[in-house]
Design a protein around this motif. Sequence first.
Motif, PDB file in Angstrom:
ATOM      1  N   LEU A 114       1.143  -1.073   0.043  1.00  0.00           N
ATOM      2  CA  LEU A 114      -0.335   0.194   0.120  1.00  0.00           C
ATOM      3  C   LEU A 114       1.272   0.864  -0.298  1.00  0.00           C
ATOM      4  O   LEU A 114       1.409   1.630   0.211  1.00  0.00           O
ATOM      5  N   LYS A 115       0.726   2.301  -1.328  1.00  0.00           N
ATOM      6  CA  LYS A 115       1.451   2.993  -0.984  1.00  0.00           C
ATOM      7  C   LYS A 115       0.624   4.530  -0.130  1.00  0.00           C
ATOM      8  O   LYS A 115       1.068   5.884  -0.220  1.00  0.00           O
ATOM      9  N   THR A 116      -0.713   4.517  -1.053  1.00  0.00           N
ATOM     10  CA  THR A 116      -1.757   5.901  -0.692  1.00  0.00           C
ATOM     11  C   THR A 116      -2.681   5.770  -0.343  1.00  0.00           C
ATOM     12  O   THR A 116      -3.462   4.367  -0.337  1.00  0.00           O
ATOM     13  N   LEU A 117      -3.181   6.207   0.884  1.00  0.00           N
ATOM     14  CA  LEU A 117      -3.879   5.674   1.427  1.00  0.00           C
ATOM     15  C   LEU A 117      -4.713   7.109   1.822  1.00  0.00           C
ATOM     16  O   LEU A 117      -4.267   8.378   2.357  1.00  0.00           O
ATOM     17  N   TRP A 118      -6.502   6.648   1.816  1.00  0.00           N
ATOM     18  CA  TRP A 118      -7.598   8.178   1.820  1.00  0.00           C
ATOM     19  C   TRP A 118      -8.053   7.642   3.126  1.00  0.00           C
ATOM     20  O   TRP A 118      -9.037   6.718   3.179  1.00  0.00           O
ATOM     21  N   LEU A 119      -7.994   8.200   4.314  1.00  0.00           N
ATOM     22  CA  LEU A 119      -9.265   7.986   5.509  1.00  0.00           C
ATOM     23  C   LEU A 119      -9.800   8.836   5.951  1.00  0.00           C
ATOM     24  O   LEU A 119     -10.120  10.226   5.962  1.00  0.00           O
ATOM     25  N   ASP A 120     -11.142   9.027   5.571  1.00  0.00           N
ATOM     26  CA  ASP A 120     -12.462   9.885   6.266  1.00  0.00           C
ATOM     27  C   ASP A 120     -12.998   9.217   6.867  1.00  0.00           C
ATOM     28  O   ASP A 120     -13.525   8.268   6.536  1.00  0.00           O
ATOM     29  N   SER A 121     -12.872   9.390   8.106  1.00  0.00           N
ATOM     30  CA  SER A 121     -13.953   9.339   9.510  1.00  0.00           C
ATOM     31  C   SER A 121     -14.088  10.301  10.603  1.00  0.00           C
ATOM     32  O   SER A 121     -13.180  10.718  10.793  1.00  0.00           O
ATOM     33  N   PHE A 122     -15.054   9.922  11.391  1.00  0.00           N
ATOM     34  CA  PHE A 122     -15.617  10.901  12.096  1.00  0.00           C
ATOM     35  C   PHE A 122     -14.674  10.829  13.161  1.00  0.00           C
ATOM     36  O   PHE A 122     -14.514  11.267  13.649  1.00  0.00           O
ATOM     37  N   TYR A 123     -14.583   9.619  13.393  1.00  0.00           N
ATOM     38  CA  TYR A 123     -13.558   8.954  15.291  1.00  0.00           C
ATOM     39  C   TYR A 123     -12.106   8.529  14.273  1.00  0.00           C
ATOM     40  O   TYR A 123     -12.264   7.397  14.029  1.00  0.00           O
ATOM     41  N   ILE A 124     -12.053   9.214  12.680  1.00  0.00           N
ATOM     42  CA  ILE A 124     -10.238   8.923  12.593  1.00  0.00           C
ATOM     43  C   ILE A 124      -9.600   8.517  13.762  1.00  0.00           C
ATOM     44  O   ILE A 124      -8.500   7.930  13.269  1.00  0.00           O
ATOM     45  N   GLY A 125      -9.236   9.395  14.277  1.00  0.00           N
ATOM     46  CA  GLY A 125      -8.266   8.444  15.847  1.00  0.00           C
ATOM     47  C   GLY A 125      -9.035   7.220  16.142  1.00  0.00           C
ATOM     48  O   GLY A 125      -7.427   6.283  16.438  1.00  0.00           O
ATOM     49  N   SER A 126      -9.431   7.260  16.367  1.00  0.00           N
ATOM     50  CA  SER A 126      -9.789   5.487  17.100  1.00  0.00           C
ATOM     51  C   SER A 126      -9.765   4.896  15.316  1.00  0.00           C
ATOM     52  O   SER A 126      -9.100   3.875  15.650  1.00  0.00           O
ATOM     53  N   LEU A 127      -9.784   4.605  14.275  1.00  0.00           N
ATOM     54  CA  LEU A 127      -9.800   4.155  13.152  1.00  0.00           C
ATOM     55  C   LEU A 127      -8.084   3.814  13.147  1.00  0.00           C
ATOM     56  O   LEU A 127      -7.803   2.995  12.759  1.00  0.00           O
ATOM     57  N   LEU A 128      -7.946   5.524  13.450  1.00  0.00           N
ATOM     58  CA  LEU A 128      -5.832   4.867  13.355  1.00  0.00           C
ATOM     59  C   LEU A 128      -5.391   3.370  14.370  1.00  0.00           C
ATOM     60  O   LEU A 128      -4.759   2.835  14.286  1.00  0.00           O
ATOM     61  N   SER A 129      -5.896   4.377  15.297  1.00  0.00           N
ATOM     62  CA  SER A 129      -5.908   1.848  16.540  1.00  0.00           C
ATOM     63  C   SER A 129      -6.099   1.431  15.860  1.00  0.00           C
ATOM     64  O   SER A 129      -6.206  -0.094  16.241  1.00  0.00           O
ATOM     65  N   GLU A 130      -7.172   1.329  15.067  1.00  0.00           N
ATOM     66  CA  GLU A 130      -7.363  -0.105  14.565  1.00  0.00           C
ATOM     67  C   GLU A 130      -6.793  -0.660  13.598  1.00  0.00           C
ATOM     68  O   GLU A 130      -6.076  -1.766  12.496  1.00  0.00           O
ATOM     69  N   THR A 144       2.355   0.170   9.259  1.00  0.00           N
ATOM     70  CA  THR A 144       2.223  -0.096   7.903  1.00  0.00           C
ATOM     71  C   THR A 144       2.916   0.392   7.272  1.00  0.00           C
ATOM     72  O   THR A 144       3.277   2.007   7.029  1.00  0.00           O
ATOM     73  N   LYS A 145       4.061   0.408   7.196  1.00  0.00           N
ATOM     74  CA  LYS A 145       5.802   1.406   6.387  1.00  0.00           C
ATOM     75  C   LYS A 145       5.920   1.441   5.388  1.00  0.00           C
ATOM     76  O   LYS A 145       6.619   2.329   4.446  1.00  0.00           O
ATOM     77  N   THR A 146       4.763   0.981   4.606  1.00  0.00           N
ATOM     78  CA  THR A 146       4.919   0.939   2.109  1.00  0.00           C
ATOM     79  C   THR A 146       4.144   2.776   2.251  1.00  0.00           C
ATOM     80  O   THR A 146       4.957   2.934   1.511  1.00  0.00           O
ATOM     81  N   VAL A 147       3.201   2.730   3.058  1.00  0.00           N
ATOM     82  CA  VAL A 147       2.770   4.206   2.963  1.00  0.00           C
ATOM     83  C   VAL A 147       3.121   5.406   3.247  1.00  0.00           C
ATOM     84  O   VAL A 147       4.284   5.291   4.053  1.00  0.00           O
ATOM     85  N   GLN A 148       3.153   6.051   1.612  1.00  0.00           N
ATOM     86  CA  GLN A 148       3.900   7.135   1.065  1.00  0.00           C
ATOM     87  C   GLN A 148       3.065   8.190   1.413  1.00  0.00           C
ATOM     88  O   GLN A 148       3.414   9.439   1.626  1.00  0.00           O
TER      89      GLN A 148
END
Length: 297
Positions: free
Chosen positions: A119-135, A139-143
């Motif tokens: 995985l190189k490119t990631l878009w995260l859109d969430s009301f609870y984005i901090g909690s989503l990050l915890s899940e 991932t070292k490949t995301v740039q």
Amino acid sequence: MDYLNPNPMPMLTSLTAEHTLLEDEDLNQLNKCFPNLQVLNLVGVGLKDPKIHLLKLQTCHLEIVTDPSSLSLITPNLIKLTIKCRPYLAAIHVDAPMLSHFHLSLEHVTTLTAKFETLKTLWLDSFYIGSLLSELPITKTVQNLTLDSGKNAPTNEGDSKLTLGKVFTVFPNLSSLCVKSSAWSELEACLNPEGWEILDGRIELKTICAYLKLVDPSLTFSYVACVLDQCVGLSLVSLLIHADVVDAESNTFMSKCMARWPQLKWRWGIWSEYVKDTWITDLQIDEHPKTSKKLRL
């Protein structure tokens, strides 16, 4: 969906279904009837417990309008994936070792099981984005990362769980970060200049883009300073200011930023909720910001 009942169509490589209710058995039939699908678009569909198992699939776009209990994808050749689900999705399982682009938009997820190997490119859109990050797994490949937390994201420290420390922990090798307005407001709500940890990700970051409202210009500048002083590898900073901010306030903010960090290349723009972003100029501070006519909004 009667058109999934006929004989298998192994030659079909692209399928789009819009604004329809699908049963789980419909997806099972889809997996059997179209084994060589490379592109699958399910837009505005109702699903209960969807399972997609397509070995040749390369691009998948899912917009789910119901509240499925879970979503499972077994797609070994998938490269690009978009999942949009409002308001709730209990569990997501993604088995896609070739995935390189992932756009995930949902209010909340209880469990996210995935192993992102490419995985190189990631878009995260969430009301609870901090909690989503915890899940998410480290991932070292995301740039390239974009953070968005919707129009009604938490804006006080008690509700927000989003910090750049958490971002760099999950994605230690980021080179490009874009923070939408709502997510930036969350970050400002948790401002703690003394709380930075020693994170390798700060060295790797080369470019940052942020969407600003300048509700409190002093607070916003403090957070910009916190980021730019810590992320020592930065070379390009792109800041877009909301169209409703008065010119004098925008110009003062821009001048203050460029005078504080003259070694950086700056890009300035204007954003609004329903209008395409407008870039004003690409500037390096080889011109004095107080006299440059290019700073006019």
